[in-house]
Design an enzyme around this catalytic site. Structure first.
Site, PDB file in Angstrom:
ATOM      1  CB  SER A   8      -0.892   0.009   1.244  1.00  0.00           C
ATOM      2  OG  SER A   8      -0.084  -0.090   2.409  1.00  0.00           O
ATOM      3  CE1 TYR A  39      -4.040  -1.212  -1.061  1.00  0.00           C
ATOM      4  CE2 TYR A  39      -2.454  -2.972  -0.666  1.00  0.00           C
ATOM      5  CZ  TYR A  39      -3.059  -2.071  -1.526  1.00  0.00           C
ATOM      6  OH  TYR A  39      -2.696  -2.047  -2.853  1.00  0.00           O
ATOM      7  CB  SER A  40      -5.618  -1.490   7.855  1.00  0.00           C
ATOM      8  OG  SER A  40      -5.930  -2.402   8.860  1.00  0.00           O
ATOM      9  CB  CYS A  71       1.192  -5.668   1.676  1.00  0.00           C
ATOM     10  SG  CYS A  71      -0.196  -5.000   2.599  1.00  0.00           S
ATOM     11  CB  CYS A 180       2.434  -4.478   9.554  1.00  0.00           C
ATOM     12  SG  CYS A 180       2.352  -3.024   8.485  1.00  0.00           S
ATOM     13  CB  THR A 181       5.785  -5.178   4.864  1.00  0.00           C
ATOM     14  OG1 THR A 181       4.729  -4.397   4.279  1.00  0.00           O
ATOM     15  CG2 THR A 181       5.551  -6.653   4.591  1.00  0.00           C
ATOM     16  CG  HIS A 182       4.173   0.326   6.521  1.00  0.00           C
ATOM     17  ND1 HIS A 182       3.401  -0.377   5.615  1.00  0.00           N
ATOM     18  CD2 HIS A 182       4.234   1.601   6.042  1.00  0.00           C
ATOM     19  CE1 HIS A 182       2.994   0.446   4.662  1.00  0.00           C
ATOM     20  NE2 HIS A 182       3.492   1.649   4.894  1.00  0.00           N
TER      21      HIS A 182
HETATM   22  N1  DGL Z   1       2.417  -2.854   4.761  1.00  0.00           N
HETATM   23  C1  DGL Z   1       1.030  -3.190   5.008  1.00  0.00           C
HETATM   24  C2  DGL Z   1       0.969  -4.553   5.729  1.00  0.00           C
HETATM   25  O1  DGL Z   1       1.945  -5.285   5.736  1.00  0.00           O
HETATM   26  C3  DGL Z   1       0.330  -2.019   5.604  1.00  0.00           C
HETATM   27  C4  DGL Z   1      -1.128  -2.145   5.898  1.00  0.00           C
HETATM   28  C5  DGL Z   1      -2.007  -0.989   5.473  1.00  0.00           C
HETATM   29  O2  DGL Z   1      -1.778  -0.360   4.439  1.00  0.00           O
HETATM   30  O3  DGL Z   1      -2.975  -0.765   6.212  1.00  0.00           O
HETATM   31  O4  DGL Z   1      -0.028  -4.970   6.256  1.00  0.00           O
END
Ligand code: DGL
Length: 248
Positions: A8, A39-40, A71, A180-182
């Site tokens: 995202s 995305y959440s 993600c 979460c990849t962030h």
């Molecule tokens: N990097 C996304 C993940 O791993 C972020 C989620 C989001 O955009 O809400 O879930």
């Protein structure tokens, strides 16, 4: 091989960094769906539509033969759907590394799974944890943390992490699973917040799968720098490229 990655926003940088390091001989195309971040807050139906459209562009316009859903939220919602929709393309999803954490820390451990709100509430995560009943698992989804990282707001990141830590006054965590990849992008801040906890990052699992599918071929040339694309129009983004190099 040309490998596409979808997130995202900038979260998938943590996956790209690891895959580029382990398999530098491939070409990478990174798509940040910034028009639909975060995305959440989106429905499963919408995430499936987005994943299919992004995969189609990466396959048809950029010749990707393998796509990583970099993600966790998108992987939970749409991995099965894109595999069905594009049977000739390989897809790899990103999974919270709860197995690795359980194995490494044992049954007496308190382990915090930090993820997006959608992943935290998912049946997928519940099922993963059902098979790992030994440790005490705490699950927390935080859109605030995802947004603070995406915005590059260091003060807010610190504030959200402190609030999360303080919401468990009676528990000492020996492990934090980054679901979460962030989150690996603020690994230092996390380690400062939980100095005694081991951090488990989702990128190791992706690299492992990628190596199984595509062993390094030493005869191949080193790849050029990744191509960075953003939505809504899939244009290339110098801003993302600069940000990626700044996070290295
Ligand atoms: N990097 C996304 C993940 O791993 C972020 C989620 C989001 O955009 O809400 O879930």
């Amino acid at each position: 091989m040309i490998i596409g990655l979808i997130d995202s926003g900038i979260g998938g940088f943590s996956i790209l960094r690891a895959t580029q390091k382990a398999l530098p001989h491939h070409m990478y195309v990174y798509l940040a769906d910034q028009a639909n971040f975060p995305y959440s807050q989106r429905s499963t139906k919408n995430l499936i539509e987005l994943a299919k459209e992004h995969a189609r562009v990466l396959i048809e316009k950029h010749n990707c033969s393998l796509i990583v859903l970099a993600c966790n939220t998108l992987s939970v919602a749409a991995l099965a759907a894109v595999r069905t929709a594009f049977p000739d393309t390989r897809f790899i999803g990103t999974v919270p590394p709860v197995n690795v954490a359980a194995k490494s820390l044992g049954n007496d451990a308190n382990i915090l799974v930090l993820s997006s709100e959608r992943t935290a509430k998912s049946e997928y995560l519940q099922q993963l944890l059902e098979n790992l009943s030994g440790p005490n698992w705490e699950i927390l989804g935080s859109t605030d943390l995802v947004e603070a990282i995406e915005a590059g707001d260091a003060a807010k990141v610190k504030q959200v992490l402190t609030a999360i830590r303080d919401s468990y006054p009676k528990i000492t965590f020996s492990g934090i699973v980054l679901g979460c990849t962030h989150f690996p992008l603020v690994a230092n801040e996390m380690q400062e917040t939980w100095p005694d906890a081991e951090l488990f990052s989702p990128s190791d699992g992706v690299v492992k799968q990628l190596k199984q599918i595509s062993p390094v071929e030493p005869t191949e040339q080193l790849s050029s720098t990744p191509l960075f694309l953003t939505t809504p129009d899939y244009s290339s983004s110098l801003q993302l490229e600069k940000r990626y190099h700044a996070t290295l």
